[in-house]
Structure formats: structure tokens, C-alpha cells
Design an enzyme around this catalytic site. Structure first.
Site, short mmCIF file in Angstrom:
data_model
loop_
_atom_site.label_atom_id
_atom_site.label_comp_id
_atom_site.label_asym_id
_atom_site.label_seq_id
_atom_site.Cartn_x
_atom_site.Cartn_y
_atom_site.Cartn_z
N SER A 282 43.31 43.25 40.89
CA SER A 282 43.39 43.33 39.44
C SER A 282 43.76 42.01 38.81
O SER A 282 43.60 41.84 37.61
CB SER A 282 44.35 44.43 39.00
OG SER A 282 45.41 44.59 39.86
N HIS B 141 36.60 46.54 40.52
CA HIS B 141 37.97 46.82 40.05
C HIS B 141 38.04 48.18 39.38
O HIS B 141 37.59 48.37 38.25
CB HIS B 141 38.42 45.72 39.07
CG HIS B 141 39.81 45.90 38.57
ND1 HIS B 141 40.19 45.60 37.29
CD2 HIS B 141 40.92 46.36 39.19
CE1 HIS B 141 41.47 45.87 37.13
NE2 HIS B 141 41.93 46.33 38.28
N GLU C 32 35.10 47.64 36.82
CA GLU C 32 34.61 46.29 36.52
C GLU C 32 33.93 45.74 37.77
O GLU C 32 34.52 45.73 38.86
CB GLU C 32 35.79 45.40 36.11
CG GLU C 32 36.37 45.82 34.77
CD GLU C 32 37.67 45.10 34.41
OE1 GLU C 32 37.90 44.91 33.21
OE2 GLU C 32 38.45 44.75 35.31
N ASN D 210 42.15 44.22 31.32
CA ASN D 210 43.51 43.65 31.22
C ASN D 210 43.57 42.47 30.26
O ASN D 210 44.63 42.18 29.71
CB ASN D 210 44.03 43.26 32.61
CG ASN D 210 44.44 44.50 33.39
OD1 ASN D 210 44.73 45.54 32.82
ND2 ASN D 210 44.41 44.41 34.71
#
Ligand SMILES: NC(=O)c1ccc[n+]([C@@H]2O[C@H](COP(=O)([O-])OP(=O)(O)OC[C@H]3O[C@@H](n4cnc5c(N)ncnc54)[C@H](O)[C@@H]3O)[C@@H](O)[C@H]2O)c1
Length: 508
Positions: free
Chosen positions: A127, A148, A160, A198
Site C-alpha cells: 500500500s 492493491h 488498484e 490513499n
């Protein structure tokens, strides 16, 4: 179960290394999608235990009628425990979900390259690490990509797919194809810090911390305002749920990886609270206090009696002032409907981007009698802002009247862009800049954020709803006020606002 066959171009045999929280989730959805899953963990017995746990989860789903017993049995039969890494030899894809450590992942991939075929894709669930850095020490770095997932994997329907600088496009294509087969939306992402989800999450959390740090409002008030603006959870509820031990390092890491980009600047508030062990729910105290895992209620201020001061509303936007008149009438307020306020009236200004002080002075009003109301977010609890010199009588007249006529207002200190305007403008601006940097397509940015963060809309659609020119105006006002490059608008936003087109408009 829709078992893939080699002719679909979807891998049929997948290896998963690391059978913790994420590895289990990925193994479960892969088995349910008909892939043969080889699960390996370096901890003896861990992969077998994970297999039993997944079987238990699938049985519970079957007991609740959410999965046919035959589908459960078929999925469980697809799960194989690999005793050694060498058992992964026939896999077409291996996904690693081991400890988040660059050297551990590099070393694992080098070992895997000794075992699997040269055509096998090596995917990492990292991550926060650079996929390119993981790939760079492999013999065939082109076959390495990020994959991800989010926790809990079966429920978070987005993944992702991260193309490294050294990656081959067809590797990402195959992973995207596989993701769809697993029932997840693939979001094709460049290998940049925080990828999409994120990275996009920085606006909500760091701007809320700015508002708190500046003494504008308390966490519970900021949370109420942002829930009122459509978010499922306020930022401080979210901090408490995630735990500062997880969220603060992510904020620092993305900020540092972007060479101290002011838009992502973290806050000393979370660093100190982390040092104090106020992690959130898991430690019993974060921004809120918890007892037996449940949040303890915060005392709510009692709204004052409205008093007898007439209330005048800025008429700069007649439709808006009529709407506010309606709220005040519903609260039984005495209205001053003259073009200019009488000498004894409290005044409501309706600023976009400005603070109450600037809005009062711009209209030639007495700031002691002024209270600002956020005009953009009138559907939730009204946000009321006083200037540093607003008298208690003027404040209470407006607060009391609105408390009777609308949802309980949230009273805050002066702030350009109130709370919701500035937080949302930051979210939109960061989303725009991600599109500008071509981190992902505009559609994928919005898709990843709605599925990965649970926002009511993606940043670009959110910007369209507010109006690109309005968002630009709020950011310009924040930028002028603070003289902080944090608020500089992205070129993507500026151009689309000037052209009057959607923020989802890709480059031609
Ligand atoms: N937890 C999350 O919400 C989340 C979300 C997205 C991505 N990730 C990422 O996924 C990865 C795994 O996270 P997790 O939460 O599942 O961790 P975890 O601690 O639950 O599980 C990790 C597992 O990997 C095993 N392991 C460690 N080193 C190994 C090695 N060299 N070879 C084989 N097995 C090894 C451990 O024994 C453990 O069972 C990390 O890179 C993490 O950053 C986590």
C-alpha cells in the site's frame, strides 16, 4: 462459479504469499471465482489455518443464504496449502501480501523468480512502497505490477492495478482482466506515492486537521458538518476507526515522498496524539472516548433563546437570501427585510470562500452584529461563523432562530471557506491534480475514491456538483488569505473552470 479457462486470458492458477488479513481475502475471492489458489506463508501452519478460516467464512455465508452450499464446497476445494514456495511453480500469477517491507518483498520476488515460469506475473499488494523499487531488483522487472486491494477484500470492490516504470503494459492488462473476473473494479494507476485512493484521501483528513489546529472548530463539530455535507463518517471518527498508528505514518510518508508538497502537509496534532497513545477506538481514546467499544456521547451545547433582535440577511443572492428567510421564519425570527440593516439588527452574511470578517467588511456592515452562514451546505446542519468581535446578542439571535427553524446549527470561529467549503475544495483540487499528473483517468480517479473511500462522489464529480468556478473561487480565496501554496489551484481545475466544462473532461 464461472471457472476461467486458459482461452479467456484470465489466469487459472494463482499463488498467494502471505496468508494474513489481505492474503486471506484475496484467496477467498479468487477461489470463489474458480481459480486454483496456492496459499503460502512462511509461518508454519499459518496457510492451513487461513484455509480453515476462509472455509469458515464461506460456510457462514452459506448458512445465511448468501452463498449456495455447492459454491462454498467448490470454492473450498480450490484452496490448496503450499508447504514450500517451490509449490507455486505452475502459477500464472503470484500475489504477495507479506509484511510491508521493501527488502522482504524484493527478496521474496527474487526467490519466486527461481521457481515460476518467465511468463508468470508477480504482483504486490503493497500500500505504500514503490512498485518500481520492488521490481527493480528482479531478473525480469517488466512482469512485476502492483495489485492493491482494500480491506475487507471481499467487500471492497476495487483494486488498484499499478504499472511500474519498468512494467510491461500487458501485465497490467492481464491483472485488470483478472480483477474484473474476481468481481472488482480495476483502477489502472501510475506508480506514485499513495497510488489513487490513499493519495486522494489526503484532502479530507489534513484539511480537517488544519481547521482543528487553527482553533476554528472542535472535532465533533467538524465531523457533524462533514456528515451533513454527505460523508458517511466525519474525519475524526475516521481517524479513530483507522487508528493514528496507521493513519499518521501514511500522512507523513505521502508528504515526504512528494518532497513536502504543502497540499499533503500533516499536522503536529496527530503526531502528538500518537505519541500519547491516543490511537482511537483500539486504545479506548482518540478524538472521542470509548467504553466497551462504543463511543461515549459528547455534550451538546444548548442553543440560546433567539431574543428580540431583528435579523437581516445579505441580499447579494436574492434566491439564497429568500431561502435563509424561510429558515428564519420557520424559527419564528423577526426579520429585517430592508435593503440595509437597521441599527439594532443582527446581520447574516453568506460567504463563499471568504470568512465572516471579510464578508461583513465587503458589504460595509458592522462586524460586531454579523454572523456568517455557509450558503452552500444548507441541507445539513447550518454552519454559523462569528467574527472575532461578533457580540453574544447578535450570535444568539441568529443561532437561536436557526436552531428552531432548521437542524441544530454548528457554531464555529471565523474561517475562510467555513469548514465544508474548504475541505471539499481541497478534495476536489487534489483529485484534479491527480488527473493532471495522469496518475489515473478522471473516471478511474472518481471510481476508486467512491469505492475505496466511500465518499458520496468522486472528487471530480464533486467538483462538478459544486461548480468548478465555485471551487476555484474558494481555493483562490484561501490562497489569498493564508498565502500558503497548499491552496494553489491545480491547472486541471483552472482550465476546466475557464472553459466551463466538466472536471471529468480528459485531455483530447
Ligand atoms: N491491512 C490492510 O488493510 C492492508 C490494505 C491494503 C494493503 N495491505 C498490504 O498488504 C500486505 C499484507 O498486509 P496484511 O495486513 O495482510 O498483513 P498481516 O500481518 O495480516 O499478514 C502478513 C502475513 O505474511 C506472512 N509473511 C511475512 N513475511 C513473509 C515472507 N517473507 N514469506 C511468506 N510469508 C510472509 C506473515 O506470516 C503473515 O501471515 C502489506 O504489504 C500491507 O501493506 C494491507
Amino acid at each position: 462459479m464461472n471457472t476461467p479457462s486458459a482461452s479467456d486470458g484470465i489466469p487459472t492458477r494463482i499463488g498467494i504469499v502471505g496468508s494474513g488479513l489481505m492474503g486471506r481475502g484475496i484467496a477467498q475471492i479468487a477461489a470463489q471465482a474458480g481459480l486454483t489458489v496456492h496459499l503460502f506463508d512462511k509461518q508454519p501452519g499459518a496457510a492451513a489455518e487461513a484455509r480453515s478460516a476462509i472455509a469458515g467464512t464461506l460456510s457462514r455465508l452459506a448458512d445465511k443464504g448468501k452463498l449456495a452450499p455447492a459454491a462454498r464446497d467448490a470454492a473450498v476445494s480450490q484452496l490448496q496449502v503450499a508447504e514450500t514456495l517451490a509449490s507455486l511453480t505452475g502459477c500464472e500469477v503470484v500475489v504477495e501480501a507479506i509484511v510491508e517491507d521493501l527488502e522482504a518483498k524484493r527478496s521474496l520476488f527474487r526467490q519466486l523468480e527461481e521457481v515460476v515460469a518467465d511468463t508468470c506475473i508477480l504482483a504486490t499488494n503493497t500500500s505504500s512502497l514503490s512498485v518500481t523499487a520492488i521490481a527493480s531488483t528482479c531478473r525480469l522487472p517488466g512482469r512485476v505490477a502492483g495489485f492493491h486491494f482494500f480491506s475487507p477484500v471481499p467487500l471492497m470492490k476495487v483494486v488498484e492495478v499499478i504499472d511500474s516504470v519498468l512494467g510491461e503494459a500487458q501485465v497490467g492488462d492481464t491483472l485488470a482482466h483478472l480483477a474484473r473476473h474476481l468481481g472488482h473494479r480495476p483502477v489502472r494507476t501510475r506508480d506514485t506515492p499513495g497510488f489513487v485512493v490513499n493519495h486522494a484521501g489526503r484532502g479530507y483528513l489534513t484539511e480537517a486537521l488544519r481547521v482543528l489546529g487553527e482553533g476554528i472548530a472542535e472535532p465533533a463539530d467538524i465531523d457533524r458538518i462533514l456528515r451533513g455535507a454527505g460523508f458517511r463518517m466525519g474525519p475524526f471518527e475516521l481517524f479513530d476507526m483507522i487508528g493514528l498508528d496507521v493513519s499518521h505514518p501514511v500522512m507523513e510518508s505521502i508528504y515526504e515522498q512528494y518532497y513536502q508538497e504543502p497540499r499533503y502537509r500533516p499536522s503536529p496534532i496527530t503526531r502528538q496524539r500518537l505519541a500519547a497513545g491516543l490511537l482511537g477506538r483500539k486504545s479506548g481514546r482518540g478524538f472521542y472516548r470509548y467504553a466497551d467499544g462504543k463511543v461515549m456521547p459528547e455534550p451538546q451545547p444548548t442553543p440560546p433563546q433567539p431574543g428580540s433582535m431583528p435579523i437581516w440577511v445579505s441580499g447579494r443572492d436574492p434566491a439564497l437570501s429568500e431561502r435563509v428567510h424561510g429558515l428564519l421564519r420557520a424559527g419564528g425570527a423577526q426579520l429585517d427585510e430592508q435593503p440595509r440593516p437597521g441599527s439594532g439588527s443582527a446581520c447574516i452574511v453568506l460567504p463563499v470562500g471568504q470568512d465572516a470578517t471579510a464578508a461583513a467588511l465587503a458589504e460595509g456592515l458592522d462586524p460586531r452584529r454579523c454572523v456568517a452562514l455557509d450558503p452552500i451546505f444548507l441541507d445539513g446542519p447550518p454552519t454559523l461563523m462569528r467574527t472575532p468581535v461578533t457580540t453574544p446578542a447578535a450570535r444568539d439571535a441568529v443561532w437561536g432562530a436557526l436552531a428552531r427553524g432548521a437542524a441544530q446549527p454548528v457554531l464555529i470561529h471565523d474561517s475562510p471557506g467555513c469548514v465544508a467549503q474548504r475541505v471539499l475544495a481541497m478534495i476536489v483540487n487534489i483529485g484534479c491534480d491527480m488527473a493532471q499528473q495522469r496518475i489515473a483517468t478522471p473516471d478511474d480517479i472518481d471510481g476508486a475514491v467512491t469505492l475505496g473511500l466511500g465518499y458520496p462522489q468522486g472528487p471530480l464529480a464533486l467538483g462538478d456538483r459544486l461548480g468548478a468556478t465555485t471551487v476555484l473561487h474558494i481555493l483562490d480565496a484561501l490562497h489569498d488569505f493564508y498565502r500558503d501554496p497548499r491552496y494553489r489551484p491545480s491547472p486541471w481545475l483552472i482550465r476546466r473552470a475557464r472553459l466551463g466544462v466538466s472536471l471529468l473532461t480528459p485531455e483530447a
